[in-house]
Scaffold this active site. Structure first.
Site, short mmCIF file in Angstrom:
data_model
loop_
_atom_site.label_atom_id
_atom_site.label_comp_id
_atom_site.label_asym_id
_atom_site.label_seq_id
_atom_site.Cartn_x
_atom_site.Cartn_y
_atom_site.Cartn_z
CE LYS A 307 -4.25 -1.98 1.76
NZ LYS A 307 -5.24 -2.07 2.85
NE ARG A 355 -7.24 -9.09 1.09
CZ ARG A 355 -6.98 -8.37 0.01
NH1 ARG A 355 -6.10 -7.37 0.08
NH2 ARG A 355 -7.60 -8.61 -1.12
#
Length: 395
Positions: A307, A355
């Site tokens: 991210k 995740r």
């Protein structure tokens, strides 16, 4: 969770146990009319399933199973008021952080959009992640990048194709990443055991669905649809008074709706939504104070993988140190170091699951972190698995 206690009045006496051990066991599926072995109770026919003494009368034993399997199933039923889902069992027996591997069946995801759009490459990726140590596979067909438009249910189902069934056939625990109850229901039909949603708005409907189907729900914090997100890690600094307290309050409100819809508390997982309606500073603070979210009493799953807040954090640190080369924002495929660092930081603060796109390096990092912790003075010397011998040339 308390364990079942034995009832001494229903325990076999030592002489009886010795006699039963000496008697040869009856083979499974022996009919009621067949001769039984002396000292051993014959297995019943499927029409009248046998029951172990001391177990509840409303717990049936499935015909065709071995006596040991039948006994374990009955005792587990009597220990727990309801059957635990596969995810709950995984979380309760875990010795390390659970790894959820990401499979995007999308043409436009921010990190790997289009790479696994066809069935063959998707199946190869499922096999790769399982071989690298993934504990579960999260399959999605709707991009969650900023500005992404909703994808119709039938298109999501078409994109997913046979991936859920393929992963289940390989023994994987499968999660479906969607905000749509219709898509979630189809995936559960195909064998998925977890619904992973990025929308608090769907908490009640998905909670009810998971309750009916015996599935778990991963509920992620966010604000508004993806189409309304301004950009990667773009969110006002003053949008939260205290980001951890505000996330906890907003998530808890949605969680209450899921629970009121019938979802058992033990089947609900908290995801703080790193990068969703949060800027880089806010996402970093959530990582740094993750233990406060864990204190809410739900398993916490985090998704830092690749991210933008990782790239922004690294660039800011490099800039402060005068590193011009490091001050440039790394693209998603070059954020593995940041992903590993965030995963370790969150694990140290109590995360139950992470995740990630890159399973093997994150698995290795978590294993080494655990080995280091076990080598410390708080652990018995020599405990745990022996260290593997290094290859020739290892330092």
């Amino acid at each position: 969770m308390s364990r079942c206690r034995r009832d001494p009045s229903k325990e076999a006496r030592p002489s009886q146990r010795r006699a039963e051990r000496r008697a040869p066991a009856s083979p499974p599926n022996v009919g009621a009319g067949a001769p039984s072995n002396a000292g051993a109770r014959p297995l019943a026919t499927p029409a009248t399933p046998a029951r172990d003494a001391g177990t509840p009368r409303d717990v049936p034993i499935a015909p065709g199973k071995h006596r040991f399997e039948q006994t374990i199933a009955v005792r587990r039923k009597s220990c727990y008021p309801q059957e635990m889902s596969p995810l709950r069992m995984l979380l309760e027996r875990r010795r390390s952080v659970v790894i959820m591997g990401v499979l995007n069946r999308t043409p436009d995801s921010f990190s790997d959009g289009g790479r696994f759009a066809d069935e063959e490459t998707a199946l190869a990726q499922i096999d790769a992640m399982l071989s690298e140590g993934a504990d579960m596979i999260d399959i999605g067909a709707e991009s969650t990048r900023p500005g992404a438009q909703p994808v119709p249910d039938d298109e999501q189902i078409a994109r997913i194709g046979g991936s859920v069934r393929d992963a289940v056939r390989r023994g994987a625990l499968v999660s479906i990443d969607t905000t749509s109850p219709a898509v979630a229901a189809r995936a559960l039909d195909d064998g998925a055991a977890v619904v992973n949603t990025i929308s608090l708005d769907s908490a009640a409907e998905l909670g009810a669905l998971c309750a009916r189907r015996g599935a778990s729900l991963v509920l992620m914090h966010s604000r508004g649809p993806m189409s309304a997100m301004a950009g990667f890690s773009a969110y006002p600094d003053d949008a939260y008074g205290d980001v951890v307290a505000d996330v906890a309050r907003e998530w808890s409100s949605a969680a209450e709706r899921a629970l009121e819809a019938g979802l058992p508390r033990g089947e609900l997982v908290l995801d703080p939504g790193l990068g969703f309606a949060k800027n880089a500073r806010q996402s970093l603070e959530l990582c740094a104070r993750l233990d406060e979210l864990c204190a809410l009493g739900f398993p916490v799953l985090v998704g830092p993988s690749r991210k933008s807040f990782l790239a922004r954090a690294a660039a800011a640190e490099a800039s402060e140190q005068g590193d011009r080369a490091g001050a440039a924002l790394a693209p998603p495929p070059e954020r593995l170091g940041g992903t590993v660092a965030a995963a370790l930081a969150c694990a140290a603060r109590g995360a139950a699951a992470v995740r990630v796109h890159d399973v093997r390096p994150v698995r290795q990092a978590l294993d080494v972190m655990r080995a280091i912790e076990r080598a410390g003075p708080g652990h018995r010397r020599g405990a745990g698995a022996p260290l593997a011998q290094g290859a020739r040339g290892d330092g």
